[in-house]
Design a protein around this motif. Structure first.
Motif, PDB file in Angstrom:
ATOM      1  N   LEU A 165     -15.399 -21.490 -20.327  1.00 22.22           N
ATOM      2  CA  LEU A 165     -14.482 -21.778 -19.229  1.00 22.22           C
ATOM      3  C   LEU A 165     -14.993 -21.154 -17.931  1.00 22.22           C
ATOM      4  O   LEU A 165     -14.965 -21.773 -16.875  1.00 22.22           O
ATOM      5  N   ARG A 166     -15.472 -19.915 -18.034  1.00 27.74           N
ATOM      6  CA  ARG A 166     -15.994 -19.249 -16.835  1.00 27.74           C
ATOM      7  C   ARG A 166     -17.161 -20.025 -16.259  1.00 27.74           C
ATOM      8  O   ARG A 166     -17.228 -20.280 -15.055  1.00 27.74           O
ATOM      9  N   ALA A 167     -18.106 -20.392 -17.143  1.00 29.29           N
ATOM     10  CA  ALA A 167     -19.309 -21.089 -16.674  1.00 29.29           C
ATOM     11  C   ALA A 167     -18.935 -22.411 -16.025  1.00 29.29           C
ATOM     12  O   ALA A 167     -19.465 -22.758 -14.964  1.00 29.29           O
ATOM     13  N   GLY A 168     -18.006 -23.142 -16.638  1.00 32.65           N
ATOM     14  CA  GLY A 168     -17.607 -24.439 -16.093  1.00 32.65           C
ATOM     15  C   GLY A 168     -17.069 -24.304 -14.680  1.00 32.65           C
ATOM     16  O   GLY A 168     -17.528 -24.975 -13.749  1.00 32.65           O
ATOM     17  N   ALA A 169     -16.116 -23.376 -14.493  1.00 36.13           N
ATOM     18  CA  ALA A 169     -15.500 -23.217 -13.180  1.00 36.13           C
ATOM     19  C   ALA A 169     -16.532 -22.766 -12.156  1.00 36.13           C
ATOM     20  O   ALA A 169     -16.577 -23.257 -11.028  1.00 36.13           O
ATOM     21  N   GLN A 170     -17.398 -21.856 -12.575  1.00 33.60           N
ATOM     22  CA  GLN A 170     -18.387 -21.308 -11.645  1.00 33.60           C
ATOM     23  C   GLN A 170     -19.370 -22.377 -11.185  1.00 33.60           C
ATOM     24  O   GLN A 170     -19.679 -22.492 -10.002  1.00 33.60           O
ATOM     25  N   ILE A 171     -19.837 -23.194 -12.128  1.00 36.02           N
ATOM     26  CA  ILE A 171     -20.872 -24.153 -11.763  1.00 36.02           C
ATOM     27  C   ILE A 171     -20.318 -25.253 -10.885  1.00 36.02           C
ATOM     28  O   ILE A 171     -20.952 -25.670  -9.919  1.00 36.02           O
ATOM     29  N   VAL A 172     -19.066 -25.676 -11.176  1.00 37.57           N
ATOM     30  CA  VAL A 172     -18.476 -26.692 -10.312  1.00 37.57           C
ATOM     31  C   VAL A 172     -18.326 -26.152  -8.897  1.00 37.57           C
ATOM     32  O   VAL A 172     -18.591 -26.850  -7.914  1.00 37.57           O
ATOM     33  N   ALA A 173     -17.942 -24.866  -8.770  1.00 34.61           N
ATOM     34  CA  ALA A 173     -17.742 -24.281  -7.444  1.00 34.61           C
ATOM     35  C   ALA A 173     -19.049 -24.213  -6.663  1.00 34.61           C
ATOM     36  O   ALA A 173     -19.110 -24.595  -5.498  1.00 34.61           O
ATOM     37  N   TYR A 174     -20.125 -23.746  -7.311  1.00 37.02           N
ATOM     38  CA  TYR A 174     -21.361 -23.515  -6.568  1.00 37.02           C
ATOM     39  C   TYR A 174     -22.181 -24.773  -6.359  1.00 37.02           C
ATOM     40  O   TYR A 174     -23.030 -24.832  -5.483  1.00 37.02           O
ATOM     41  N   GLU A 175     -21.916 -25.771  -7.209  1.00 35.35           N
ATOM     42  CA  GLU A 175     -22.665 -27.005  -7.061  1.00 35.35           C
ATOM     43  C   GLU A 175     -22.362 -27.678  -5.727  1.00 35.35           C
ATOM     44  O   GLU A 175     -23.242 -28.286  -5.114  1.00 35.35           O
ATOM     45  N   ILE A 176     -21.111 -27.522  -5.268  1.00 38.28           N
ATOM     46  CA  ILE A 176     -20.735 -28.173  -4.008  1.00 38.28           C
ATOM     47  C   ILE A 176     -21.501 -27.540  -2.854  1.00 38.28           C
ATOM     48  O   ILE A 176     -22.075 -28.239  -2.018  1.00 38.28           O
ATOM     49  N   ALA A 177     -21.533 -26.200  -2.831  1.00 40.07           N
ATOM     50  CA  ALA A 177     -22.266 -25.518  -1.767  1.00 40.07           C
ATOM     51  C   ALA A 177     -23.742 -25.893  -1.818  1.00 40.07           C
ATOM     52  O   ALA A 177     -24.380 -26.142  -0.788  1.00 40.07           O
TER      53      ALA A 177
END
Lengths: 362, 204
Positions: A165-177
């Protein structure tokens, strides 16, 4: 020129194949030529990491395993590690989803290796030069998270699940930037082709995109560190809280593949950052007076390797320097700092573009 | 059969198998993963049509972001599979009707019987472009010249949808505690620490 060295019978044998098969064989050969050095460097990047962090913490690092009785500063260590991991048993947890449990490592390494298909190593030296290379790389780096998520779910373990769950949320967040930072590169070079992006930075280090796009450069690299789940953004692993996160139930070769994927991703992010912001294989001293006529002014693979090595070193440096981020702070950094910074800089870049200031004043 | 034909049939078969997997898998997580596979297969089909921008955008947006969040939610749900399968027979006629209408529409538009919407030449073998032809550039050019107004309107609609989605789910919870990093950084020693002078205690 090369033909003279090849014996006649080999050429006859080669021409005996149909043209389609020849094409496939050539592509396969190129893939092997890219992947073998890549996997070898992955093995030695792990050694370099232990040595670098050892030096930073005033330790020696691995120095025992050598070859044929010579220690050679522990250079045999990665090979010994590989052999050990290959010999170990792969334990399947009870009630784990067997198929997905074993597919997850594959899903995590496949994108990390497939992205190398479009990376140019020197002028015209790439497996494929597609026009949408930048998009392809962005798409592939974003699907690496499936390995982590599926591993977390299929392990039937609460620590692994939390990590997924942590990895999923983190990657979606940073992928946009990360995507927005690449939009800046796209605007500056006017092309999605990685080779053209590098050529747009020709003419010495003052023409690199890192200078006009400095905020995007930093955002891209830091997002890259977050995307590879490396310290200080390694909450998906978080030894102190969730044991080892998504790979807590993995052992032997299945674990080794996650490990390989992580380091292949480090090399990939380093390569992409140097291609897009530091002019890839271009020499920093192309027009400098002192370098004329020497190899320093030439474009070569060496510059590219040097730039990649620098970024890999920065990865280790970050790991040895910073403590792990708290989870809510990672989310804050991604959503509330990086995304606004990239959007503001895209507007600044567009204004510079219209006003013809900076490197676009043609 | 050329190499391109072979690829088309390969990925088309994969797409159909994956799509069937989405609706037949018992576990919702498996369904979501089948859906990911079907996105990949359709993306490969688009690449065969030289629409590389759309194909990669499909992987980037749907596989890279949407399906990750989808999986995220599905993994958290505790779904009773038995209960979900109960309504299967009841809803079967409606489902069949929808499928029939969709199929009829597609056959009507693409097939030989209906109105000639696409034009005769578009049904012919499409023109193969050279390697330097950039689908992305063409798409960008046409979106910002010929279709600039519809494109901008679509963008505004999407923006409104984002704002609405956030407004609908936003709820203030005064009980939640959170820290402001700016204040944390600004803290001085004197705000947190008090040094007390104390005489040494005598030994008992």
């Amino acid at each position: 020129m090369m033909i003279e060295f090849i014996p006649d019978w080999l050429i006859v044998f080669w021409n005996w194949f149909p043209v389609d098969i020849q094409t496939v064989l050539i592509i396969l050969g190129k893939i092997v030529l890219i992947l073998l050095p890549l996997l070898l460097s992955v093995a030695y990047v792990t050694y370099a990491e232990r040595k670098v962090i050892g030096a930073m913490q005033v330790r020696i690092g691995p120095n025992r395993v050598g070859f044929f009785g010579f220690r050679l500063w522990g250079l045999g260590q990665p090979i010994a590690d590989t052999l050990k991991l290959m010999m170990k048993e792969v334990v399947l947890p009870t009630k784990a989803n067997k198929f997905l449990f074993l597919t997850a490592p594959v899903l995590s390494i496949a994108p990390a290796l497939a992205a190398w298909a479009v990376i140019p190593f020197d002028r015209g030296m790439a497996l494929t030069e597609i026009n949408a290379g930048l998009l392809y790389v962005l798409a592939l780096t974003s699907i690496g998270v499936y390995g982590v998520i599926i591993a977390g779910w299929a392990s039937n373990s609460k620590y692994a699940m939390l990590s997924a769950l942590r990895a999923g949320a983190q990657i979606v967040a940073y992928e946009i930037a990360m995507g927005f930072a690449l939009v800046g590169v796209l605007m500056a070079s006017g092309s999605l082709n990685l080779g053209d992006i590098v050529e747009a930075q020709a003419g010495g280090f003052e023409n690199w995109f890192a200078w006009p796009l400095l905020p995007l450069f930093f955002v891209y690299f830091i997002s890259g560190v977050a995307e590879t789940n490396r310290a200080p953004f390694d909450v998906a692993e978080g030894e102190s809280e969730i044991v080892a996160g998504f790979h807590v139930e993995y052992s032997g070769m299945a674990f080794a593949i996650f490990f390989l994927a992580e380091y292949a991703n480090i090399i990939l992010i380093s390569a992409l950052t140097s291609l897009m912001f530091l002019g890839g294989w271009l020499s920093p001293f192309e027009n400098a007076a002192f370098a004329q006529g020497t190899f320093l002014a030439e474009t070569s693979l060496l510059w590219f390797v040097g730039k990649i090595s620098f970024f890999i070193f920065v990865f280790f440096w970050l790991r040895a320097t910073f403590p792990r981020y708290r989870y809510d702070q990672i989310m804050r950094l991604g959503w509330k700092v990086f995304i606004p910074v990239t959007i503001v800089w895209l507007v600044v870049e567009a204004v510079m573009f219209v006003a013809k200031v900076g490197p676009w004043a043609v | 059969m050329t190499f391109i034909d072979f690829n088309f049939y390969l990925f088309a078969t994969l797409l159909i198998v994956a799509a069937l997997g989405v609706i037949t898998a018992r576990n919702p997580v498996h369904s979501a993963l089948w859906l990911v596979l079907s996105f990949f297969a359709s993306s490969a089909l688009w690449i065969l049509l030289e629409a590389e921008f759309l194909a990669i955008a499909l992987v980037l947006v749907y596989v890279g972001a949407v399906m990750v969040l989808f999986l995220f939610v599905v993994m958290m749900l505790d779904i009773n599979v038995e209960q979900m399968r109960k309504g299967f027979v009841r809803y079967l006629p409606i489902g069949a009707l929808v499928a029939l209408v969709l199929a009829a529409q597609m056959i009507w538009i693409v097939g030989p019987v209906g109105p000639d919407v696409l034009g005769d030449e578009s049904l012919q073998q499409s023109v193969r472009h050279a390697a330097d032809y950039s689908n992305t550039k063409e798409l960008g050019r046409i979106l910002y010249t010929e279709y600039v107004l519809p494109f901008e309107i679509a963008a505004v609609i999407l923006l409104v949808a984002i704002v609405a989605a956030i407004a609908l789910t936003l709820r203030r919870r005064p009980a939640t505690k959170y820290q402001t990093p700016a204040n944390q950084v600004k803290v001085k020693r004197n705000d947190r620490l008090r040094i007390v002078k104390m005489d040494a205690e005598a030994k008992e």
